[in-house]
Design a protein around this motif. Structure first.
Motif, mmCIF file in Angstrom:
data_model
loop_
_atom_site.group_PDB
_atom_site.id
_atom_site.type_symbol
_atom_site.label_atom_id
_atom_site.label_comp_id
_atom_site.label_asym_id
_atom_site.label_seq_id
_atom_site.Cartn_x
_atom_site.Cartn_y
_atom_site.Cartn_z
ATOM 1 N N PRO A 317 51.619 38.869 70.823
ATOM 2 C CA PRO A 317 50.777 38.876 72.031
ATOM 3 C C PRO A 317 49.759 37.743 72.095
ATOM 4 O O PRO A 317 49.470 37.237 73.179
ATOM 5 C CB PRO A 317 50.080 40.243 71.962
ATOM 6 N N ASP A 318 49.206 37.341 70.959
ATOM 7 C CA ASP A 318 48.192 36.289 70.969
ATOM 8 C C ASP A 318 48.875 34.937 70.775
ATOM 9 O O ASP A 318 49.432 34.647 69.707
ATOM 10 C CB ASP A 318 47.166 36.529 69.858
ATOM 11 N N PRO A 319 48.858 34.053 71.778
ATOM 12 C CA PRO A 319 49.548 32.756 71.663
ATOM 13 C C PRO A 319 48.972 31.863 70.565
ATOM 14 O O PRO A 319 49.672 30.993 70.048
ATOM 15 C CB PRO A 319 49.361 32.128 73.053
ATOM 16 N N MET A 320 47.704 32.054 70.190
ATOM 17 C CA MET A 320 47.117 31.239 69.116
ATOM 18 C C MET A 320 47.813 31.499 67.785
ATOM 19 O O MET A 320 47.986 30.577 66.975
ATOM 20 C CB MET A 320 45.621 31.535 68.997
ATOM 21 N N ILE A 321 48.221 32.737 67.556
ATOM 22 C CA ILE A 321 48.949 33.073 66.325
ATOM 23 C C ILE A 321 50.316 32.403 66.341
ATOM 24 O O ILE A 321 50.775 31.860 65.320
ATOM 25 C CB ILE A 321 49.084 34.609 66.186
ATOM 26 N N VAL A 322 50.995 32.422 67.474
ATOM 27 C CA VAL A 322 52.323 31.796 67.585
ATOM 28 C C VAL A 322 52.223 30.300 67.309
ATOM 29 O O VAL A 322 53.037 29.728 66.566
ATOM 30 C CB VAL A 322 52.922 32.063 68.980
ATOM 31 N N GLN A 323 51.228 29.649 67.890
ATOM 32 C CA GLN A 323 51.051 28.216 67.674
ATOM 33 C C GLN A 323 50.719 27.902 66.217
ATOM 34 O O GLN A 323 51.235 26.939 65.638
ATOM 35 C CB GLN A 323 49.953 27.685 68.596
ATOM 36 N N ALA A 324 49.846 28.719 65.601
ATOM 37 C CA ALA A 324 49.481 28.499 64.190
ATOM 38 C C ALA A 324 50.693 28.677 63.283
ATOM 39 O O ALA A 324 50.879 27.920 62.320
ATOM 40 C CB ALA A 324 48.363 29.461 63.784
ATOM 41 N N ALA A 325 51.528 29.677 63.566
ATOM 42 C CA ALA A 325 52.722 29.919 62.755
ATOM 43 C C ALA A 325 53.677 28.730 62.841
ATOM 44 O O ALA A 325 54.215 28.266 61.818
ATOM 45 C CB ALA A 325 53.408 31.199 63.207
ATOM 46 N N GLN A 326 53.897 28.205 64.030
ATOM 47 C CA GLN A 326 54.782 27.054 64.186
ATOM 48 C C GLN A 326 54.256 25.849 63.419
ATOM 49 O O GLN A 326 55.008 25.141 62.736
ATOM 50 C CB GLN A 326 54.937 26.721 65.675
ATOM 51 N N ARG A 327 52.959 25.610 63.512
ATOM 52 C CA ARG A 327 52.363 24.456 62.837
ATOM 53 C C ARG A 327 52.419 24.594 61.321
ATOM 54 O O ARG A 327 52.841 23.653 60.613
ATOM 55 C CB ARG A 327 50.914 24.279 63.304
ATOM 56 N N LEU A 328 52.019 25.742 60.797
ATOM 57 C CA LEU A 328 51.962 25.913 59.342
ATOM 58 C C LEU A 328 53.348 25.964 58.714
ATOM 59 O O LEU A 328 53.570 25.402 57.631
ATOM 60 C CB LEU A 328 51.177 27.183 58.994
ATOM 61 N N VAL A 329 54.307 26.622 59.379
ATOM 62 C CA VAL A 329 55.667 26.673 58.829
ATOM 63 C C VAL A 329 56.247 25.266 58.751
ATOM 64 O O VAL A 329 56.857 24.868 57.743
ATOM 65 C CB VAL A 329 56.564 27.599 59.671
ATOM 66 N N GLY A 330 56.060 24.466 59.807
ATOM 67 C CA GLY A 330 56.541 23.086 59.778
ATOM 68 C C GLY A 330 55.864 22.256 58.709
ATOM 69 O O GLY A 330 56.519 21.478 57.996
ATOM 70 N N ASP A 331 54.548 22.416 58.578
ATOM 71 C CA ASP A 331 53.798 21.663 57.561
ATOM 72 C C ASP A 331 54.272 22.012 56.158
ATOM 73 O O ASP A 331 54.509 21.128 55.322
ATOM 74 C CB ASP A 331 52.297 21.954 57.684
ATOM 75 N N HIS A 332 54.391 23.301 55.858
ATOM 76 C CA HIS A 332 54.770 23.732 54.512
ATOM 77 C C HIS A 332 56.167 23.261 54.145
ATOM 78 O O HIS A 332 56.394 22.727 53.049
ATOM 79 C CB HIS A 332 54.684 25.256 54.410
ATOM 80 N N GLN A 333 57.125 23.462 55.041
ATOM 81 C CA GLN A 333 58.500 23.112 54.711
ATOM 82 C C GLN A 333 58.670 21.605 54.579
ATOM 83 O O GLN A 333 59.466 21.131 53.771
ATOM 84 C CB GLN A 333 59.450 23.699 55.752
ATOM 85 N N GLY A 334 57.884 20.836 55.342
ATOM 86 C CA GLY A 334 57.962 19.387 55.215
ATOM 87 C C GLY A 334 57.253 18.864 53.980
ATOM 88 O O GLY A 334 57.755 17.970 53.292
#
Length: 391
Positions: A317-334
């Protein structure tokens, strides 16, 4: 530069200078003096020629040479899949009694706080705030190598028997996911026997206390051989010097590098490190409580997803959580896949309850916060404090 005249032993004695030709005298002999022998420290690090050139480990150095990137996987990497659906949650409102009890416990922990506002204050408003914390954990394994050594006492010597296995081919213990750990092991077929570089294969080094002379100036007579006038010093029998207690008069001590064995087993040491890399994101909220306070408490877990590689949270429901998840998952895997091997990832979402309590006391209005599963309290304007002093 002018050459200096050579003094006799008697002249050395008259000038109070130690005689460089000193030899230990028999008990009862006249006082004689020996200078401290100049200390020649051994090399601080093993020489580069001490290490063999091992196939597959050409860049390995003493002291470590950085982390080794993992090889490309032989099989296709499994693709992450979306996590389970998130149920709808609401923050349960705490009761007035719960808020007052938490406030009372907080005040009782402060030696300079009066309990009057807790007993006599009147709660006039309680507001609840939705606050979410997203956490991503990436559990990695990294490997590094360095040349190492230990005293030789008959261990197997296997260098060049066959080619050593690669640093990522050696099996390590099974780690516990998301728990930091470390394992060190010798790389097979890299062990050789070498003379100790620190003592040049002697097994002993000049004593540092007496600089290798085996004796020191007598502390009782300060090297004169006499205590008062012609009264011979009984501590050193008039010699002016005494045996060094550190080396027992030997002038040398056991080499601490080879422990007196004269030889070292030199080998490549592999270090396997397991690290839980964690990042948090907390949604800003308008309660007035600083986000930094929330690091001290836990919340109600709404969502958990753990797999080899996670897929960013979707549909929350909270778009800020969705955006944070996308950013952190990409950062970690890279970031972590370049220098280490990702073993497991885990993402969670917690709902952290925050209640803003407004109360009145003696005609004025004040605020405190009750937050987290622990009902922790924070306030910036407690109205009844006193000055305490420790006697």
């Amino acid at each position: 530069m002018e050459s200096q005249p050579i003094m006799s032993g008697e002249q050395y004695k008259n000038y109070g200078i130690a005689n460089p030709g000193y030899m230990p005298a028999a008990p009862g002999a006249a006082a004689m003096f020996a200078p401290p022998v100049e200390e020649h420290p051994g090399p601080s690090a093993p020489p580069a020629g001490m290490f063999d050139n091992m196939p597959g480990y050409e860049g390995t150095m003493a002291g470590g040479g950085g982390f080794l990137p993992p090889p490309m996987p032989a099989q296709p990497v499994p693709q992450p899949s979306p996590g389970p659906e998130q149920p709808h949650w609401n923050i349960p409102s705490i009761s007035e009694d719960t808020a007052r009890d938490a406030f009372s416990l907080y005040v009782s922990s402060k030696c300079c706080y009066s309990s009057a506002p807790v007993k006599d204050g009147v709660i006039i408003n309680m507001e609840s705030f939705n606050t979410y914390r997203y956490r991503l954990e990436t559990f990695t394994e990294s490997r590094s190598t360095e040349w190492s050594h230990e005293p030789f006492h008959g261990q197997p010597v296997d260098a060049y028997v066959q080619q050593p296995p690669g640093p990522w081919d050696l099996p390590a213990k099974a780690p516990t996911f998301f728990v930091d750990g470390e394992q060190k092991m010798k790389v097979p077929y890299t062990s050789s026997m070498k003379p100790c570089h620190d003592c040049v294969g002697m097994g002993k080094k000049p004593c540092k206390d007496c600089a290798g002379s085996g004796n020191k100036v007598c502390w009782v007579c300060n090297g004169s051989g006499f205590r008062h006038g012609d009264d011979r010093c009984h501590h050193c029998s008039g010699r002016g010097r005494e045996n060094c207690a550190q080396c027992h008069g030997q002038g040398s001590t056991q080499c601490t590098t080879c422990r007196g064995k004269q030889q070292l087993l030199v080998f490549i040491c592999l270090t396997v490190k397991w690290t839980n890399n964690s990042d948090n994101y907390v949604v800003e909220q308008s309660s007035g409580l600083q986000v930094s306070n929330l690091s001290q408490v836990s919340g109600k877990e709404l969502f958990r997803d753990s797999q080899y590689l996670v897929y960013p949270v979707m549909g929350f429901p909270d778009p800020m959580i969705v955006q944070a998840a996308q950013r952190l998952v990409g950062d970690h895997q890279g970031k972590f896949s370049r220098t280490s091997r990702i073993l497991q990832q885990r993402q969670t979402i917690e709902l952290i309850p925050i209640t803003k309590v407004t109360y009145t006391w003696k005609g004025k209005t004040y605020v405190y916060f009750v937050y987290g599963n622990e009902f922790k309290v924070h306030t910036d304007d407690y109205p009844a404090t006193c000055c305490c002093s420790v006697m």
